[in-house]
Design a protein around this motif. Sequence first.
Motif, PDB file in Angstrom:
ATOM      1  N   GLY A  36       0.827  -1.696  -0.188  1.00  0.00           N
ATOM      2  CA  GLY A  36      -0.080  -0.033   0.179  1.00  0.00           C
ATOM      3  C   GLY A  36       0.342   0.988  -0.022  1.00  0.00           C
ATOM      4  N   GLU A  37       0.190   2.370   0.659  1.00  0.00           N
ATOM      5  CA  GLU A  37       1.050   3.700   0.992  1.00  0.00           C
ATOM      6  C   GLU A  37       2.903   3.350   1.316  1.00  0.00           C
ATOM      7  N   ARG A  38       3.023   2.622   2.268  1.00  0.00           N
ATOM      8  CA  ARG A  38       4.177   2.447   2.616  1.00  0.00           C
ATOM      9  C   ARG A  38       5.591   2.557   1.088  1.00  0.00           C
ATOM     10  N   VAL A  39       4.693   1.818  -0.180  1.00  0.00           N
ATOM     11  CA  VAL A  39       6.056   2.415  -1.169  1.00  0.00           C
ATOM     12  C   VAL A  39       6.128   3.553  -1.568  1.00  0.00           C
ATOM     13  N   GLU A  40       4.672   4.037  -1.606  1.00  0.00           N
ATOM     14  CA  GLU A  40       5.165   5.576  -2.644  1.00  0.00           C
ATOM     15  C   GLU A  40       6.128   6.756  -2.269  1.00  0.00           C
ATOM     16  N   PRO A  41       6.423   7.145  -3.394  1.00  0.00           N
ATOM     17  CA  PRO A  41       6.300   7.210  -4.345  1.00  0.00           C
ATOM     18  C   PRO A  41       6.964   6.283  -4.693  1.00  0.00           C
ATOM     19  N   LEU A  42       6.178   5.164  -5.374  1.00  0.00           N
ATOM     20  CA  LEU A  42       6.251   4.111  -6.219  1.00  0.00           C
ATOM     21  C   LEU A  42       7.128   3.531  -7.478  1.00  0.00           C
ATOM     22  N   GLY A  43       6.610   4.621  -8.438  1.00  0.00           N
ATOM     23  CA  GLY A  43       7.459   4.970  -9.827  1.00  0.00           C
ATOM     24  C   GLY A  43       9.120   5.395  -9.973  1.00  0.00           C
ATOM     25  N   PRO A  44       9.496   6.613  -8.919  1.00  0.00           N
ATOM     26  CA  PRO A  44      10.984   6.992  -8.327  1.00  0.00           C
ATOM     27  C   PRO A  44      12.062   5.406  -8.066  1.00  0.00           C
ATOM     28  N   ARG A  45      10.817   5.225  -6.985  1.00  0.00           N
ATOM     29  CA  ARG A  45      11.489   4.279  -6.350  1.00  0.00           C
ATOM     30  C   ARG A  45      11.659   3.133  -6.571  1.00  0.00           C
ATOM     31  N   LEU A  46      10.930   2.472  -7.149  1.00  0.00           N
ATOM     32  CA  LEU A  46      11.402   1.225  -8.019  1.00  0.00           C
ATOM     33  C   LEU A  46      11.876   1.208  -8.984  1.00  0.00           C
ATOM     34  N   ALA A  47      12.608   2.189  -9.365  1.00  0.00           N
ATOM     35  CA  ALA A  47      13.258   2.617 -10.350  1.00  0.00           C
ATOM     36  C   ALA A  47      14.660   3.000 -10.302  1.00  0.00           C
ATOM     37  N   THR A  48      14.195   3.280  -9.303  1.00  0.00           N
ATOM     38  CA  THR A  48      16.136   4.036  -7.907  1.00  0.00           C
ATOM     39  C   THR A  48      16.816   2.107  -7.666  1.00  0.00           C
ATOM     40  N   PHE A  49      16.013   1.166  -7.333  1.00  0.00           N
ATOM     41  CA  PHE A  49      15.623   0.380  -7.009  1.00  0.00           C
ATOM     42  C   PHE A  49      16.881  -0.476  -7.525  1.00  0.00           C
ATOM     43  N   PHE A  50      15.959  -0.840  -9.113  1.00  0.00           N
ATOM     44  CA  PHE A  50      15.922  -1.951  -9.787  1.00  0.00           C
ATOM     45  C   PHE A  50      17.583  -1.210 -10.565  1.00  0.00           C
ATOM     46  N   ALA A  51      17.695   0.026 -11.112  1.00  0.00           N
ATOM     47  CA  ALA A  51      19.093   0.938 -11.234  1.00  0.00           C
ATOM     48  C   ALA A  51      19.777   0.597 -10.455  1.00  0.00           C
ATOM     49  N   ARG A  52      20.383   0.329  -9.294  1.00  0.00           N
ATOM     50  CA  ARG A  52      21.333   0.001  -7.923  1.00  0.00           C
ATOM     51  C   ARG A  52      21.088  -1.708  -8.718  1.00  0.00           C
ATOM     52  N   LEU A  53      20.667  -2.077  -8.700  1.00  0.00           N
ATOM     53  CA  LEU A  53      20.714  -3.185  -8.787  1.00  0.00           C
ATOM     54  C   LEU A  53      21.363  -3.572  -9.672  1.00  0.00           C
ATOM     55  N   GLU A  54      21.231  -2.753 -10.948  1.00  0.00           N
ATOM     56  CA  GLU A  54      21.731  -3.505 -12.463  1.00  0.00           C
ATOM     57  C   GLU A  54      23.052  -2.791 -12.601  1.00  0.00           C
ATOM     58  N   ARG A  55      23.033  -1.674 -11.893  1.00  0.00           N
ATOM     59  CA  ARG A  55      24.750  -1.250 -11.648  1.00  0.00           C
ATOM     60  C   ARG A  55      25.729  -2.060 -11.192  1.00  0.00           C
ATOM     61  N   GLY A  56      25.337  -2.538  -9.486  1.00  0.00           N
ATOM     62  CA  GLY A  56      26.033  -3.290  -8.617  1.00  0.00           C
ATOM     63  C   GLY A  56      26.092  -5.445 -10.053  1.00  0.00           C
ATOM     64  N   ARG A  57      25.352  -5.356 -11.390  1.00  0.00           N
ATOM     65  CA  ARG A  57      24.818  -6.541 -11.729  1.00  0.00           C
ATOM     66  C   ARG A  57      24.740  -7.584 -10.840  1.00  0.00           C
ATOM     67  N   PHE A  58      23.859  -7.148 -10.027  1.00  0.00           N
ATOM     68  CA  PHE A  58      22.942  -8.254  -9.915  1.00  0.00           C
ATOM     69  C   PHE A  58      21.465  -8.600  -9.994  1.00  0.00           C
ATOM     70  N   VAL A  59      21.208  -7.586 -11.207  1.00  0.00           N
ATOM     71  CA  VAL A  59      20.219  -7.797 -12.308  1.00  0.00           C
ATOM     72  C   VAL A  59      20.525  -7.178 -13.835  1.00  0.00           C
ATOM     73  N   VAL A  60      19.955  -8.533 -14.288  1.00  0.00           N
ATOM     74  CA  VAL A  60      19.588  -7.594 -15.848  1.00  0.00           C
ATOM     75  C   VAL A  60      18.586  -7.107 -16.644  1.00  0.00           C
ATOM     76  N   LEU A  61      18.249  -5.638 -17.057  1.00  0.00           N
ATOM     77  CA  LEU A  61      17.119  -5.576 -17.508  1.00  0.00           C
ATOM     78  C   LEU A  61      16.465  -6.009 -18.901  1.00  0.00           C
ATOM     79  N   GLU A  62      15.592  -6.671 -19.355  1.00  0.00           N
ATOM     80  CA  GLU A  62      15.434  -7.527 -20.807  1.00  0.00           C
ATOM     81  C   GLU A  62      13.928  -6.505 -20.966  1.00  0.00           C
ATOM     82  N   ASP A  63      14.674  -6.526 -22.331  1.00  0.00           N
ATOM     83  CA  ASP A  63      13.399  -5.566 -23.354  1.00  0.00           C
ATOM     84  C   ASP A  63      12.907  -6.454 -23.939  1.00  0.00           C
ATOM     85  N   PRO A  64      11.372  -6.701 -23.744  1.00  0.00           N
ATOM     86  CA  PRO A  64      10.374  -7.638 -24.457  1.00  0.00           C
ATOM     87  C   PRO A  64      10.375  -7.486 -26.162  1.00  0.00           C
TER      88      PRO A  64
END
Length: 118
Positions: free
Chosen positions: A89-117
Amino acid sequence: MARRLRRAPVEDWGSLRPRRVCDWEEREGVVHLLVPRFGRGRLARWLARWWPLAPYRLCLDEIGSFAWRRSDGRATLREIGEALRDRFGERVEPLGPRLATFFARLERGRFVVLEDPS
């Protein structure tokens, strides 16, 4: 094809699919990312043979663990965001920027790759 999040236009970041590419384990509902002590390159593998030290553990919080478990390469960032909003619920707001920052950091650390379908 893998794509860097920071290069993606803001309006289509939700179509990217994160896929985990590092070792991890779960303890008591919390995800621990296992980071090789010497890094991931050729020299690191050689050093690891001579000095076999345990990896560092990067512990994610409850929200990060929830997102990590869904990063299997099938769910899009938009779908992960919707699941986060439904669960927390409200605990994750603002969701868009927060989620983008989280996955950008994981990508930068080479923990995930972001695949374009496309």
